[in-house]
Design an enzyme around this catalytic site. Structure first.
Site, PDB file in Angstrom:
ATOM      1  CG  HIS A   1      -4.199  -0.158   3.610  1.00 29.99           C
ATOM      2  ND1 HIS A   1      -3.667  -0.763   3.394  1.00 29.99           N
ATOM      3  CD2 HIS A   1      -5.338   0.190   2.602  1.00 29.99           C
ATOM      4  CE1 HIS A   1      -4.069  -1.000   1.079  1.00 29.99           C
ATOM      5  NE2 HIS A   1      -5.462  -0.023   1.510  1.00 29.99           N
TER       6      HIS A   1
ATOM      7  CG  HIS B   1      -7.256   0.441  -1.531  1.00 29.79           C
ATOM      8  ND1 HIS B   1      -7.234  -0.123  -0.470  1.00 29.79           N
ATOM      9  CD2 HIS B   1      -8.329  -0.333  -2.837  1.00 29.79           C
ATOM     10  CE1 HIS B   1      -7.903  -1.134  -1.216  1.00 29.79           C
ATOM     11  NE2 HIS B   1      -8.487  -1.256  -1.624  1.00 29.79           N
TER      12      HIS B   1
ATOM     13  CB  CYS C   1      -0.956  -0.278   0.996  1.00 24.03           C
ATOM     14  SG  CYS C   1      -0.274   0.156   2.762  1.00 24.03           S
TER      15      CYS C   1
END
Length: 313
Positions: A265, A277, A209
């Site tokens: 994240h 993402h 990520c």
């Protein structure tokens, strides 16, 4: 492996994985730590459990791209303890620390007078001077320029090489790509849809990520930290509770315990309540609607790295 001021140690393979410690490498990782690693074969050889174990076992930290400079601190049993100088990190003020096989590093002449060629495409073919295929290199690979002509002549760990002009962007320094807008960031991110998630991934073979957000920002002239826990401290703060103030290209951060715990994240705001993402092992880069997902309740911070005037929703 000490270097002089006129030389630098660099990654000598298309993608080198940076390990937490040499003993963290497993038998299944043989293709990844070889002198001439095959990243595709390494990724194919891993089961879903092996892939998840990269995360759970804290095995790998980040990756280096071909020609990326490192500081070597020591070499132990054919492994080099390095600092990745182009990857900011709170773990070390000099850059990202970790271990790579010493065979994946090489000493080259320090050459920066004509700047760098940054690979704009997902991947690019490098050619020898007699136009034989040399290496395929990843998006965002940056190599010193030696001559600009019909082809760009580059300095590489394998000697002089050529690359097609349209495959690269010439920049004065690794941190000096032209500044892009938030829309530029989001549109570039869409080029990586369906790219597999890879923990610690930093190449167009697989991204995690924060590897995705780091690379999208770097390509648009903004150097941010390598990890989400550091990225969230940078840029300009945007109110997560005021969705009307979010702009395309803003970075969205998420934390455990419904946004009150540890950051885990990061994604890119895509406008209209959407996020681009790289989710988790077993999945690929995607665009999702935030509403109704766990991300909606875990959203804890939003940071902006572009001028508001430069972009439009």
């Amino acid at each position: 492996m000490l270097q002089t001021e006129s030389t630098a140690w660099v990654c000598s393979v298309p993608v080198a994985t940076v390990w937490t410690a040499p003993e963290k490498a497993r038998p299944v990782d043989a293709e990844g730590i070889a002198e001439h690693p095959n990243i595709n074969n390494w990724l194919k050889s891993m089961s879903q459990e092996d892939n998840q174990d990269l995360v759970n076992g804290n095995r790998i930290q980040t990756q280096l791209l071909y020609g990326e400079p490192v500081l070597i601190e020591e070499v132990v049993n054919d492994w080099a303890k390095i600092i990745a100088l182009w990857q900011p990190c709170q773990k070390d003020e000099r850059g990202y620390p970790g271990w790579v096989p010493a065979s994946q590093l090489k000493e080259v002449e320090n050459l920066t007078e004509l700047g760098y060629a940054r690979v704009k495409h997902n991947k690019a073919q490098l050619w020898t001077e007699d136009f034989k295929p040399l290496k395929v290199v990843s998006f965002n690979t940056m190599l010193p320029v030696k001559e600009i002509g019909e082809f760009i002549r580059l300095q590489t760990p394998d000697g002089d090489a050529l690359v097609m002009t349209e495959a690269v962007e010439i920049v004065s320094a690794y941190s000096q790509s032209p500044k892009g807008s938030g829309v530029d960031i989001a549109e570039l991110g869409a080029d990586f849809l369906d790219l597999p998630y890879l923990w610690a991934g930093m190449s167009s073979y697989g991204l995690d990520c924060s590897g995705l957000t780091y690379n999208l920002m770097k390509a648009n002239g903004v150097i941010i930290s390598r990890d989400a826990v550091d990225q969230v401290l940078e840029g300009f703060e945007v109110d997560p509770s005021a969705a009307e103030s979010w702009h395309i290209g803003d970075l969205l951060f998420f934390a455990h315990e419904e946004g009150k715990g540890k950051i885990h994240h990061v994604g890119v705001y895509y406008g209209n309540g959407l996020m681009l993402h790289s989710p988790k092992p077993g999945k690929s880069v995607e665009i999702i609607e935030l509403a109704g997902t766990k991300h909606e309740v875990e959203l804890c911070a939003i940071r902006r790295f572009t001028e508001i005037e430069d972009r439009e929703d």
